[in-house]
Design a protein around this motif. Structure first.
Motif, PDB file in Angstrom:
ATOM      1  N   PHE A 398      48.011  62.837 -11.137  1.00 29.27           N
ATOM      2  CA  PHE A 398      48.858  61.672 -10.853  1.00 29.27           C
ATOM      3  C   PHE A 398      49.289  61.678  -9.387  1.00 29.27           C
ATOM      4  CE2 PHE A 398      50.462  61.589 -15.521  1.00 29.27           C
ATOM      5  CZ  PHE A 398      49.323  60.898 -15.899  1.00 29.27           C
ATOM      6  N   SER A 399      49.700  62.848  -8.896  1.00 30.53           N
ATOM      7  CA  SER A 399      50.215  62.927  -7.526  1.00 30.53           C
ATOM      8  C   SER A 399      49.133  62.677  -6.488  1.00 30.53           C
ATOM      9  CB  SER A 399      50.860  64.300  -7.287  1.00 30.53           C
ATOM     10  OG  SER A 399      49.886  65.337  -7.389  1.00 30.53           O
ATOM     11  N   HIS A 400      47.857  62.910  -6.841  1.00 33.53           N
ATOM     12  CA  HIS A 400      46.756  62.683  -5.896  1.00 33.53           C
ATOM     13  C   HIS A 400      45.987  61.402  -6.212  1.00 33.53           C
ATOM     14  CE1 HIS A 400      47.579  66.962  -5.167  1.00 33.53           C
ATOM     15  NE2 HIS A 400      46.946  66.829  -4.027  1.00 33.53           N
ATOM     16  N   ASN A 401      46.576  60.547  -7.046  1.00 30.15           N
ATOM     17  CA  ASN A 401      45.981  59.243  -7.381  1.00 30.15           C
ATOM     18  C   ASN A 401      44.563  59.367  -7.964  1.00 30.15           C
ATOM     19  OD1 ASN A 401      48.248  57.772  -6.427  1.00 30.15           O
ATOM     20  ND2 ASN A 401      47.509  58.018  -4.316  1.00 30.15           N
ATOM     21  N   ILE A 402      44.332  60.447  -8.683  1.00 31.39           N
ATOM     22  CA  ILE A 402      43.044  60.637  -9.349  1.00 31.39           C
ATOM     23  C   ILE A 402      43.063  59.993 -10.737  1.00 31.39           C
ATOM     24  CG2 ILE A 402      41.463  62.371 -10.304  1.00 31.39           C
ATOM     25  CD1 ILE A 402      42.356  64.242  -8.051  1.00 31.39           C
ATOM     26  N   SER A 403      44.191  60.110 -11.412  1.00 31.94           N
ATOM     27  CA  SER A 403      44.341  59.539 -12.753  1.00 31.94           C
ATOM     28  C   SER A 403      45.602  58.696 -12.816  1.00 31.94           C
ATOM     29  CB  SER A 403      44.410  60.650 -13.807  1.00 31.94           C
ATOM     30  OG  SER A 403      43.217  61.388 -13.854  1.00 31.94           O
ATOM     31  N   THR A 404      45.662  57.836 -13.816  1.00 31.88           N
ATOM     32  CA  THR A 404      46.811  56.958 -14.045  1.00 31.88           C
ATOM     33  C   THR A 404      47.367  57.234 -15.441  1.00 31.88           C
ATOM     34  OG1 THR A 404      45.490  55.198 -15.026  1.00 31.88           O
ATOM     35  CG2 THR A 404      45.711  55.203 -12.608  1.00 31.88           C
ATOM     36  N   PRO A 405      48.572  56.727 -15.740  1.00 36.44           N
ATOM     37  CA  PRO A 405      49.089  56.862 -17.115  1.00 36.44           C
ATOM     38  C   PRO A 405      48.141  56.297 -18.161  1.00 36.44           C
ATOM     39  CG  PRO A 405      50.861  56.240 -15.649  1.00 36.44           C
ATOM     40  CD  PRO A 405      49.599  56.185 -14.831  1.00 36.44           C
ATOM     41  N   LEU A 406      47.383  55.256 -17.787  1.00 33.17           N
ATOM     42  CA  LEU A 406      46.417  54.694 -18.736  1.00 33.17           C
ATOM     43  C   LEU A 406      45.300  55.697 -19.035  1.00 33.17           C
ATOM     44  CD1 LEU A 406      45.436  52.324 -20.422  1.00 33.17           C
ATOM     45  CD2 LEU A 406      44.222  51.471 -18.396  1.00 33.17           C
ATOM     46  N   LYS A 423      49.035  47.337 -23.473  1.00 32.69           N
ATOM     47  CA  LYS A 423      50.216  46.686 -24.021  1.00 32.69           C
ATOM     48  C   LYS A 423      51.315  47.699 -24.312  1.00 32.69           C
ATOM     49  CE  LYS A 423      51.667  43.497 -27.672  1.00 32.69           C
ATOM     50  NZ  LYS A 423      51.231  42.724 -28.875  1.00 32.69           N
ATOM     51  N   ARG A 424      50.907  48.858 -24.811  1.00 32.56           N
ATOM     52  CA  ARG A 424      51.879  49.911 -25.091  1.00 32.56           C
ATOM     53  C   ARG A 424      52.533  50.399 -23.801  1.00 32.56           C
ATOM     54  NH1 ARG A 424      49.430  54.786 -28.309  1.00 32.56           N
ATOM     55  NH2 ARG A 424      48.853  53.009 -29.664  1.00 32.56           N
ATOM     56  N   LEU A 425      51.732  50.511 -22.723  1.00 33.63           N
ATOM     57  CA  LEU A 425      52.288  50.921 -21.421  1.00 33.63           C
ATOM     58  C   LEU A 425      53.307  49.907 -20.923  1.00 33.63           C
ATOM     59  CD1 LEU A 425      49.322  52.376 -19.309  1.00 33.63           C
ATOM     60  CD2 LEU A 425      51.453  53.522 -19.912  1.00 33.63           C
ATOM     61  N   GLU A 426      52.991  48.603 -21.064  1.00 32.17           N
ATOM     62  CA  GLU A 426      53.909  47.557 -20.614  1.00 32.17           C
ATOM     63  C   GLU A 426      55.215  47.607 -21.400  1.00 32.17           C
ATOM     64  OE1 GLU A 426      51.770  43.953 -21.089  1.00 32.17           O
ATOM     65  OE2 GLU A 426      50.359  44.343 -19.438  1.00 32.17           O
ATOM     66  N   GLU A 427      55.102  47.808 -22.726  1.00 34.94           N
ATOM     67  CA  GLU A 427      56.306  47.890 -23.550  1.00 34.94           C
ATOM     68  C   GLU A 427      57.136  49.106 -23.178  1.00 34.94           C
ATOM     69  OE1 GLU A 427      54.782  47.900 -27.477  1.00 34.94           O
ATOM     70  OE2 GLU A 427      54.429  45.728 -27.561  1.00 34.94           O
ATOM     71  N   ASN A 428      56.445  50.222 -22.916  1.00 38.59           N
ATOM     72  CA  ASN A 428      57.166  51.425 -22.503  1.00 38.59           C
ATOM     73  C   ASN A 428      57.889  51.217 -21.179  1.00 38.59           C
ATOM     74  OD1 ASN A 428      56.242  52.707 -24.772  1.00 38.59           O
ATOM     75  ND2 ASN A 428      54.640  53.876 -23.732  1.00 38.59           N
ATOM     76  N   ALA A 429      57.227  50.496 -20.247  1.00 40.54           N
ATOM     77  CA  ALA A 429      57.833  50.252 -18.938  1.00 40.54           C
ATOM     78  C   ALA A 429      59.083  49.378 -19.082  1.00 40.54           C
ATOM     79  CB  ALA A 429      56.817  49.590 -18.011  1.00 40.54           C
ATOM     80  N   LYS A 430      58.998  48.339 -19.939  1.00 44.08           N
ATOM     81  CA  LYS A 430      60.158  47.473 -20.160  1.00 44.08           C
ATOM     82  C   LYS A 430      61.303  48.255 -20.796  1.00 44.08           C
ATOM     83  CE  LYS A 430      57.505  43.203 -20.740  1.00 44.08           C
ATOM     84  NZ  LYS A 430      57.108  42.144 -21.700  1.00 44.08           N
ATOM     85  N   LEU A 431      60.955  49.081 -21.796  1.00 41.17           N
ATOM     86  CA  LEU A 431      61.976  49.865 -22.483  1.00 41.17           C
ATOM     87  C   LEU A 431      62.634  50.859 -21.527  1.00 41.17           C
ATOM     88  CD1 LEU A 431      63.390  50.612 -25.131  1.00 41.17           C
ATOM     89  CD2 LEU A 431      61.514  52.207 -25.601  1.00 41.17           C
TER      90      LEU A 431
END
Length: 455
Positions: A398-406, A423-431
Motif C-alpha cells: 500500500f505504501s509503495h502504491n503497488i496494491s490497493t484496498p480493492l 460497492k462494499r469499499l464505497e459503503e465502508n468509506a461512507k461508514l
C-alpha cells in the motif's frame, strides 16, 4: 498412418495389429496405476501373499499414490488468467469447466506416462459450452514420422456385461466396435456419422505429459510410486497379521496314543474352540513377541524414501511451531523449482487444447471460435504466512502504491465479483467517514470559550 478399410475382416486385422504393437504388460501397468490412484489396492496385495489363511488376512493399505500426486499438482491449484484476443466473455463462458478439468488432468498426467484430452461441445438448448473428455487407458498406433503424437488411438467407452465397446480414431476414420472387433450397427447412437469418417481431418485429442519423448512414448509416469506403495501396503498387512496373532496368541494341541494329531487338521482361531481327546491330551498357547517397532520403522523408512524422491517431506507428529513464509520456501525449494518447470509443460497443454477447441468449434458450429488468440498467465505458488507477515506485506505494498484496498479484497474473496467488492469499499468509506464525523469534537460556542470549557 493406419488406414481402416470398411471390410469387416480388415478391421479385425487392424485391431489385432493395434494390440500386437502395444505390449499387454503395458496395458496391465496402466490399469494398475489407475487402480492404486482410485484406492483399489487389495487384489494386488493378495497376489503377493502365499498363505493358506489368506481369506482371513487383515489387508491394510494407505493411498500414498493419491496423496503424493495431489500434493505435487499445484499448477492449477489456483486458476490461471487467460488473456484473450477477441470476445473474452463469450470464450470464458464456453470454457466454464476448463479449470476444474485441467486440475484433474494435471494429477492424471503425473500418474500416467501421458493422457489424452478431447474437447467437445455440449449443447443444452441455446446454451453451448466445452466439456473435456479425459482418457487415460488406451491403445495407440505410433506415427513413425512423429514419435510425440500418435497416428491413431482406440479406447474403451462403455462396458456392458463385461464386454467393452471401443472407440477408434485416426485422421480419416472414426467408429465404435465391440471387443471382438465387429463394428456396431448403431454408430449414430454414439454420435458418429454413418459413413464412419473423421470429419475433423485430424485427431481431436490433445496429448498431455510431463516428460518429453526421447525414444519411447511410454516412458514417464509414477510407476515407481505405485510399486513403492504396494510394498508399503504389503508391510502394513504383514504388520497387522503379526499383531493379530500376538494379540490372540498361537494355540497348539498335543495328544498321544490312538489319537495322534500328526495327520489331523485342527481348525483354530480367536473365535473358535479346539477340542482334543486322547491320552495325555494337552492344549497350550505360544506367546509370539514380534518386534513391532522395528517393523514400523521399516515402513516409515520406505515412506520417507519415496517421498524424498518426489521432493516431499513426511510429517509423523503434530508437535512444534507451524512453519510459514520464507522458512517454508527454503524447506521446499526443490519442490518449488519442480513446479516452475511444470508450468512450461502446462503452457504447452493450454496451447494444444486451444488448437483442438478451435478445430471442434469451427466444425460443429460453422463459426470462428470467439477467442482468436490466447496467452496464459499462471498463478504463482505461494506458501502460507502468519498474520503478522501478511499484514506487513500488504502495508508495504500500500505504501509503495503497488496494491490497493480493492486488490486486498480480491485476494481475500477471489470468487466475489469485482463490482460487489467496489460497492462494499464505497459503503465502508461512507461508514468510516460517518464514524469520524461523529467522533469529531463539536465547535465551542462563544459563551463556552469565555467560561473556559473544554480547555
Amino acid at each position: 498412418m493406419i488406414l481402416i478399410n470398411t471390410a469387416e475382416d480388415t478391421i479385425k486385422k487392424n485391431i489385432e495389429q493395434f494390440r500386437a504393437q502395444q505390449d499387454d504388460r503395458m496395458m496391465a501397468r496402466l490399469e494398475k496405476q489407475i487402480d492404486f490412484f482410485e484406492g483399489d489396492h487389495i487384489p494386488y496385495i493378495a497376489e503377493l501373499i502365499k498363505r493358506k489363511d489368506k481369506e482371513g488376512m487383515p489387508y491394510s493399505y494407505i493411498n500414498l499414490t493419491k496423496h503424493i500426486i495431489s500434493k505435487l499438482s499445484m499448477v492449477y491449484h489456483n486458476p490461471p488468467e487467460r488473456i484473450i484476443t477477441g470476445n473474452a466473455d463469450k470464450y470464458n463462458e464456453l470454457i466454464r469447466n476448463k479449470n476444474v478439468r485441467l486440475k484433474t488432468c494435471e494429477q492424471q498426467a503425473r500418474l500416467m506416462p501421458f493422457i489424452l484430452v478431447r474437447p467437445w461441445l455440449r449443447t443444452n438448448g441455446n446454451d453451448q459450452y466445452f466439456n473435456y473428455q479425459i482418457i487415460r487407458y488406451f491403445y495407440i498406433f505410433e506415427d513413425v514420422k512423429d514419435i510425440e503424437y500418435p497416428a491413431a488411438v482406440m479406447y474403451p467407452i462403455q462396458t456392458n456385461d463385461n464386454k467393452r465397446i471401443w472407440e477408434y480414431w485416426d485422421r480419416e476414420n472414426h467408429f465404435v466396435f465391440s471387443n471382438d472387433g465387429k463394428r456396431l450397427k448403431n454408430q449414430e447412437d454414439y454420435g458418429i456419422n454413418p459413413d464412419m469418417l473423421n470429419e475433423y481431418g485430424e485427431l481431436p485429442h490433445a496429448l498431455l505429459r510431463f516428460d518429453d519423448v526421447i525414444e519411447d512414448i511410454w516412458r514417464g509416469g509414477a510407476f515407481d510410486l505405485v510399486d513403492s506403495n504396494l510394498m508399503i501396503d504389503l508391510a502394513l498387512t504383514e504388520l497387522n497379521y503379526e499383531f493379530r496373532w500376538q494379540s490372540f496368541k498361537q494355540v497348539y494341541a498335543t495328544a498321544g496314543g490312538a489319537t495322534d494329531l500328526r495327520d489331523t487338521e485342527v481348525e483354530f482361531g480367536y473365535n473358535k474352540v479346539v477340542k482334543v481327546v486322547g491320552e495325555n491330551a494337552q492344549i497350550g498357547i505360544l506367546d509370539l513377541q514380534p518386534n513391532f517397532l522395528d517393523s514400523i520403522e521399516v515402513i516409515k523408512f520406505q515412506m520417507n524414501t519415496i517421498a524424498m524422491n518426489y521432493n516431499i517431506t513426511m510429517k509423523w507428529e503434530l508437535s512444534g511451531n507451524a512453519e510459514s513464509g520464507f522458512a517454508l520456501v527454503v524447506k521446499n525449494i526443490d519442490l518449488l523449482n519442480s513446479w516452475k518447470n511444470d508450468i512450461e509443460h502446462c503452457r504447452r497443454w493450454e496451447r494444444d487444447i486451444f488448437a483442438k477447441e478451435k478445430l471442434v468449434y469451427e466444425h460443429d458450429t460453422g463459426k470462428a471460435l470467439p477467442a482468436k488468440d490466447m496467452h496464459v498467465d499462471f498463478a504463482e505458488v505461494k506458501f502460507p504466512i502468519n498474520p503478522d507477515e501478511e499484514r506487513r506485506r500488504w502495508d508495504w505494498e500500500f505504501s509503495h502504491n503497488i496494491s490497493t484496498p480493492l486488490d486486498y479484497m480480491k485476494a481475500q474473496s477471489p470468487d466475489t465479483p469485482e463490482d460487489v467488492l467496489k460497492k462494499r469499499l464505497e459503503e465502508n468509506a461512507k461508514l468510516t467517514g460517518t464514524i469520524k464525523a461523529a467522533e469529531k469534537p463539536k465547535p465551542l460556542t462563544f459563551e463556552e470559550r469565555l467560561l473556559g470549557a473544554n480547555v
